[in-house]
Design an enzyme around this catalytic site. Structure first.
Site, PDB file in Angstrom:
ATOM      1  N   CYS A   1       0.835  -1.200   0.000  1.00 13.86           N
ATOM      2  CA  CYS A   1       0.000   0.000   0.000  1.00 13.86           C
ATOM      3  C   CYS A   1       0.875   1.257   0.000  1.00 13.86           C
ATOM      4  CB  CYS A   1      -0.921   0.013   1.217  1.00 13.86           C
ATOM      5  SG  CYS A   1      -1.895   1.530   1.311  1.00 13.86           S
ATOM      6  N   ILE A   2       0.713   2.087  -1.002  1.00 18.18           N
ATOM      7  CA  ILE A   2       1.624   3.221  -1.178  1.00 18.18           C
ATOM      8  C   ILE A   2       1.457   4.263  -0.068  1.00 18.18           C
ATOM      9  CG2 ILE A   2       0.086   4.438  -2.804  1.00 18.18           C
ATOM     10  CD1 ILE A   2       2.718   5.280  -4.268  1.00 18.18           C
TER      11      ILE A   2
END
Lengths: 99, 130
Positions: free
Chosen positions: B77-78
């Site tokens: 997840c960025i």
């Protein structure tokens, strides 16, 4: 829809187990892993609350986590390995982890 | 059967090891893992800078090997990664940070990838906590 409820927190530190027992569906099952396996310690409120439901509720426990904590399994709890964990997650329609 | 697996805990948490052993058992039984999504503190597992004590198992390295060996879709997840300092070269440059610590086989992407994985898979299994 039958759901497998997976718990890993100790029943002596929070209310996840009691909340889970309150919302359980009639076809649901519980898998205890990590510190949640302490719920199987004999003569505890957690074990009694599980035992009271075992007429309809299936209770599974991750074998290595119970063994690591030297917890003797009551006859109403069935131990599974990781292959058994996968089989359970296929058998039940949903897997709900109490994060 | 198709599985999506989401991991919310870092490599030093027992639940990360549990997720890894579960994922291995999934493949051993001939099922498919459509995506592994590393979320919240799970993003630390993808950092190339994790150093485990010599007498402990290196779960972060085991995740990397597992994802590489089986050519799995390992998505980090960025938003969770950026706030925890887990950056690939592109993000390090974008935000003028001195180093990147995330590389192949990991991929930074958005929460939409978890949503899509849930739509694609027959089961979503989450791991986190202790």
């Amino acid at each position: 829809m039958a759901t497998l409820h997976v718990l890993s927190n100790s029943p002596f530190t929070d209310s996840r187990l009691s909340s889970c027992l309150r919302v359980l569906g009639s076809e649901d099952a519980i898998l205890l892993c990590g510190d949640a396996t302490y719920a199987l310690r004999a003569d505890t409120a957690a074990a009694q609350s599980l035992n009271a439901k075992t007429g309809s509720l299936k209770v599974f426990v991750l074998d290595e986590d119970a063994t690591a904590r030297h917890i003797a399994l009551p006859d109403w709890a069935q131990s599974v390995d990781y292959a058994g964990f996968v089989t359970l997650s296929v058998h039940y329609d949903k897997v709900n982890t109490w994060l | 059967m198709k599985f999506a697996i989401a991991l919310h805990s870092p490599a030093h948490a027992p639940s990360s090891r549990r997720a890894l052993l579960f994922a291995k058992a999934v493949l051993a039984q001939g099922h498919e893992i459509v995506r592994l999504f590393f979320y919240q503190d799970g993003v630390h597992s993808a950092s190339g800078n994790v150093v485990s004590p010599q007498d402990e198992s290196d779960t972060a390295a085991q995740w990397r090997d597992f994802v590489s060996t089986h050519k799995l879709d390992g998505v980090v997840c960025i938003a969770a990664a950026l706030r925890r300092g887990v950056l690939n070269a592109e993000e390090a440059e974008r935000y003028s940070r001195p180093a990147a610590n995330l590389s192949a086989p990991w991929e930074l992407s958005g929460l939409g990838q978890l949503h899509e994985a849930v739509q694609t898979a027959d089961r979503l299994i989450c791991f986190g906590g202790p």
